[in-house]
Motif scaffolding. Structure first.
Motif, mmCIF file in Angstrom:
data_model
loop_
_atom_site.group_PDB
_atom_site.id
_atom_site.type_symbol
_atom_site.label_atom_id
_atom_site.label_comp_id
_atom_site.label_asym_id
_atom_site.label_seq_id
_atom_site.Cartn_x
_atom_site.Cartn_y
_atom_site.Cartn_z
ATOM 1 N N SER A 61 13.709 107.519 143.790
ATOM 2 C CA SER A 61 14.401 108.492 144.501
ATOM 3 C C SER A 61 14.903 108.151 145.964
ATOM 4 C CB SER A 61 14.003 109.488 144.143
ATOM 5 O OG SER A 61 13.283 110.284 144.386
ATOM 6 N N VAL A 62 16.004 109.030 146.154
ATOM 7 C CA VAL A 62 16.218 109.677 146.851
ATOM 8 C C VAL A 62 15.514 110.708 147.947
ATOM 9 C CG1 VAL A 62 18.229 110.549 148.546
ATOM 10 C CG2 VAL A 62 18.511 109.082 146.436
ATOM 11 N N VAL A 63 14.919 111.433 147.115
ATOM 12 C CA VAL A 63 13.871 112.721 147.487
ATOM 13 C C VAL A 63 12.425 112.013 148.279
ATOM 14 C CG1 VAL A 63 12.777 114.341 146.934
ATOM 15 C CG2 VAL A 63 14.823 114.338 146.275
ATOM 16 N N GLU A 64 12.427 110.959 147.287
ATOM 17 C CA GLU A 64 11.070 110.474 148.164
ATOM 18 C C GLU A 64 11.120 109.569 149.435
ATOM 19 O OE1 GLU A 64 8.901 109.611 143.407
ATOM 20 O OE2 GLU A 64 10.575 108.128 144.297
ATOM 21 N N ALA A 65 12.744 108.633 149.152
ATOM 22 C CA ALA A 65 12.545 107.790 150.074
ATOM 23 C C ALA A 65 13.057 108.727 151.452
ATOM 24 C CB ALA A 65 14.116 106.645 150.081
ATOM 25 N N LEU A 66 13.089 110.121 151.178
ATOM 26 C CA LEU A 66 13.339 111.116 152.394
ATOM 27 C C LEU A 66 12.661 111.024 152.731
ATOM 28 C CD1 LEU A 66 16.769 112.912 152.356
ATOM 29 C CD2 LEU A 66 16.756 110.689 153.308
ATOM 30 N N ALA A 67 11.541 111.764 151.969
ATOM 31 C CA ALA A 67 9.760 112.532 151.944
ATOM 32 C C ALA A 67 9.661 111.606 152.901
ATOM 33 C CB ALA A 67 9.565 112.927 150.796
ATOM 34 N N ALA A 68 9.348 110.919 152.986
ATOM 35 C CA ALA A 68 8.696 109.146 153.473
ATOM 36 C C ALA A 68 9.393 108.497 154.880
ATOM 37 C CB ALA A 68 8.549 107.796 152.642
ATOM 38 N N HIS A 69 10.010 109.291 154.845
ATOM 39 C CA HIS A 69 10.471 109.078 156.524
ATOM 40 C C HIS A 69 10.760 111.407 157.094
ATOM 41 C CE1 HIS A 69 11.736 105.392 155.431
ATOM 42 N NE2 HIS A 69 12.148 105.474 156.669
ATOM 43 N N GLY A 70 10.007 111.591 156.515
ATOM 44 C CA GLY A 70 10.052 112.669 157.367
ATOM 45 C C GLY A 70 11.123 113.829 156.619
ATOM 46 N N ILE A 97 13.537 117.429 150.588
ATOM 47 C CA ILE A 97 14.767 118.212 150.260
ATOM 48 C C ILE A 97 14.129 119.608 149.594
ATOM 49 C CG2 ILE A 97 16.899 117.810 148.825
ATOM 50 C CD1 ILE A 97 18.068 115.744 150.294
ATOM 51 N N PRO A 98 14.192 120.418 149.485
ATOM 52 C CA PRO A 98 13.620 121.361 148.450
ATOM 53 C C PRO A 98 13.269 120.922 146.897
ATOM 54 C CG PRO A 98 15.651 123.039 149.699
ATOM 55 C CD PRO A 98 15.466 121.201 149.736
ATOM 56 N N VAL A 99 12.359 120.594 146.402
ATOM 57 C CA VAL A 99 12.779 119.624 145.142
ATOM 58 C C VAL A 99 12.247 120.769 143.904
ATOM 59 C CG1 VAL A 99 11.661 118.083 143.413
ATOM 60 C CG2 VAL A 99 12.673 117.622 146.005
ATOM 61 N N CYS A 119 17.674 121.390 137.053
ATOM 62 C CA CYS A 119 17.018 122.970 137.628
ATOM 63 C C CYS A 119 17.904 122.710 138.563
ATOM 64 C CB CYS A 119 15.537 123.114 137.798
ATOM 65 S SG CYS A 119 15.503 122.503 139.418
ATOM 66 N N GLY A 120 18.747 122.505 139.655
ATOM 67 C CA GLY A 120 19.285 121.977 140.646
ATOM 68 C C GLY A 120 19.481 122.168 141.805
ATOM 69 N N THR A 121 17.370 122.342 141.801
ATOM 70 C CA THR A 121 17.102 123.079 143.187
ATOM 71 C C THR A 121 17.702 121.420 144.440
ATOM 72 O OG1 THR A 121 15.634 124.225 142.116
ATOM 73 C CG2 THR A 121 15.224 124.009 144.368
ATOM 74 N N CYS A 122 17.508 120.895 144.124
ATOM 75 C CA CYS A 122 17.918 119.352 145.001
ATOM 76 C C CYS A 122 19.392 119.529 145.442
ATOM 77 C CB CYS A 122 17.735 118.443 145.182
ATOM 78 S SG CYS A 122 17.184 117.455 142.689
ATOM 79 N N LEU A 123 20.134 120.232 145.155
ATOM 80 C CA LEU A 123 21.904 119.795 145.089
ATOM 81 C C LEU A 123 22.306 119.704 146.545
ATOM 82 C CD1 LEU A 123 24.183 120.505 143.189
ATOM 83 C CD2 LEU A 123 24.743 122.522 144.049
ATOM 84 N N THR A 124 22.936 118.589 147.219
ATOM 85 C CA THR A 124 22.652 118.171 148.444
ATOM 86 C C THR A 124 24.558 117.680 147.834
ATOM 87 O OG1 THR A 124 20.810 117.557 148.492
ATOM 88 C CG2 THR A 124 22.388 116.851 150.179
ATOM 89 N N ARG A 125 25.187 118.314 149.439
ATOM 90 C CA ARG A 125 26.330 118.119 149.241
ATOM 91 C C ARG A 125 26.001 116.312 150.089
ATOM 92 N NH1 ARG A 125 30.917 120.030 151.316
ATOM 93 N NH2 ARG A 125 30.747 119.611 153.467
ATOM 94 N N VAL A 126 28.426 115.708 149.355
ATOM 95 C CA VAL A 126 27.829 114.181 149.648
ATOM 96 C C VAL A 126 28.864 113.702 150.425
ATOM 97 C CG1 VAL A 126 28.657 112.151 148.800
ATOM 98 C CG2 VAL A 126 26.403 113.647 147.226
ATOM 99 N N LEU A 127 29.371 112.675 151.694
ATOM 100 C CA LEU A 127 30.150 113.412 152.149
ATOM 101 C C LEU A 127 30.603 111.696 152.029
ATOM 102 C CD1 LEU A 127 28.765 114.655 155.659
ATOM 103 C CD2 LEU A 127 30.549 116.175 153.471
ATOM 104 N N ALA A 128 30.608 111.092 151.980
ATOM 105 C CA ALA A 128 31.413 109.980 151.194
ATOM 106 C C ALA A 128 29.739 109.134 150.406
ATOM 107 C CB ALA A 128 31.652 108.739 152.726
#
Ligand code: FES
Length: 321
Positions: A254-263, A266-268, A275-284
């Motif tokens: 997942s995006v969360v896992e891929a980002l976590a692998a690089h330190g 994102i709150p999950v 649940c909506g906890t990980c809601l993140t803004r997308v700019l493009a």
């Protein structure tokens, strides 16, 4: 995981209905617990790496205890079985702060409350709140049979019992709920709140949409979700707007896992898009939305997504991180 954790003691564990256990949680020193409103849930840390969300279904005015109810899901992911089998009275467990992704948005407006099975937990809290503030509502509670109807006595003995109708799958045909007719009757004059299994929610939401209910009047919470993977996921790249860093998201992550692998954390909470906890803004870029939180309108704007389950339609997503 997000937010502060606290230790609570299981003061009571009771069988609430077939396959449903209720847990009363108190502060070990008798301190008041943080406030919550109808629709809120808590994370329960059942064991290391085993966190589940349960709606609070006690009285929000009673700061001395939280009440949750857990349905044993035989084909679930192990959380409910562990709650039933490994959590006992007197035991201390860790929980998160109450969070509310399913609030009563307009508690002065007439409401239609629909509960499927254990989805009754937040709905019951809402019914009690609406009853207390004197707002008219109609509640329908659908279960397989009377034995599987958690909180039957509490509802039947409540001051709002006349506003509640029970519907059992094994009951006579005449007591089955005609959902399209019910929604038609309430369209344009009620807020709709629903919680229950995925098939039930999808049917009600689709019916409401076909009848022209505005998204804003339909409030829902899934208590578990089907696996989010479509089976043909492709690799894409996420760019962090703050630094320009670009990271690949392989098909199996997942995006969360891929980002976590690089330190990058994102709150999950649920990890399933409910649940909506990980809601993140997308700019493009265009997200491939797979959540159960955003309305169709919100998803169509493509300016936010739930990275625990959603992916990208194209090759790149630029995130406001
Ligand atoms: Fe619950 Fe992503 S963590 S929606």
């Amino acid at each position: 995981m997000q937010g502060e954790l606290r230790t609570v003691r299981v003061a009571r564990k009771t069988i609430e209905a077939t396959d449903v256990c209720a847990f009363e949680l108190v502060d070990p020193d008798g301190a008041a617990l943080p406030p919550f409103a109808a629709g809120a849930h808590i994370d329960v840390h059942i064991a290391p790496d085993l966190v589940r969300q349960y709606s609070l279904c006690g009285d929000p005015d009673d700061r001395a205890r939280y009440l949750i109810a857990v349905l044993r899901a035989p084909n679930g992911r192990g959380g409910s079985s562990a709650m039933h089998d490994a959590i006992h009275e007197g035991q201390e467990i860790r929980i998160g702060e109450p969070r509310n992704c399913f609030p009563l948005e307009r508690e002065t407006q007439p409401s239609l409350l629909l509960a499927g099975g254990i989805g009754v937990t937040p709905i019951l809290c809402m019914a009690e709140r609406l009853s207390r503030v004197g707002t008219g509502f109609e509640m329908h509670y659908l279960t397989r049979n009377r034995e599987r109807t958690a909180f039957y006595e509490r509802i039947a003995g409540s001051p709002f019992a006349a506003s509640v109708t029970f519907h059992h799958d094994d009951g006579p045909a005449g007591q089955r709920l005609d959902i399209p007719a019910l929604l038609e009757r309430h369209k344009g004059r009620s807020q709709l709140y629903l919680c229950g299994p995925e098939g039930f929610l999808s049917f009600v939401r689709d019916t409401a949409r076909e009848q022209g209910w505005p998204d804003k009047a339909v409030h829902f919470e899934y208590f578990s979700a089907a696996p989010a993977s479509a089976g043909d996921d492709h690799e894409f790249v996420v760019e962090l707007a703050s630094t320009g860093q670009r990271l690949p998201v392989p098909p199996h992550q997942s995006v969360v896992e891929a980002l976590a692998a690089h330190g990058i954390d994102i709150p999950v909470s649920c990890g399933q898009g409910v649940c909506g906890t990980c809601l993140t803004r997308v700019l493009a870029g265009e997200p491939d939305h797979r959540d159960y939180v955003l309305s169709a309108e919100e998803q169509a704007r493509n300016d936010q997504f739930l990275p625990c389950c959603s992916r990208a339609k194209g090759e790149l997503l630029v995130l406001d991180i």
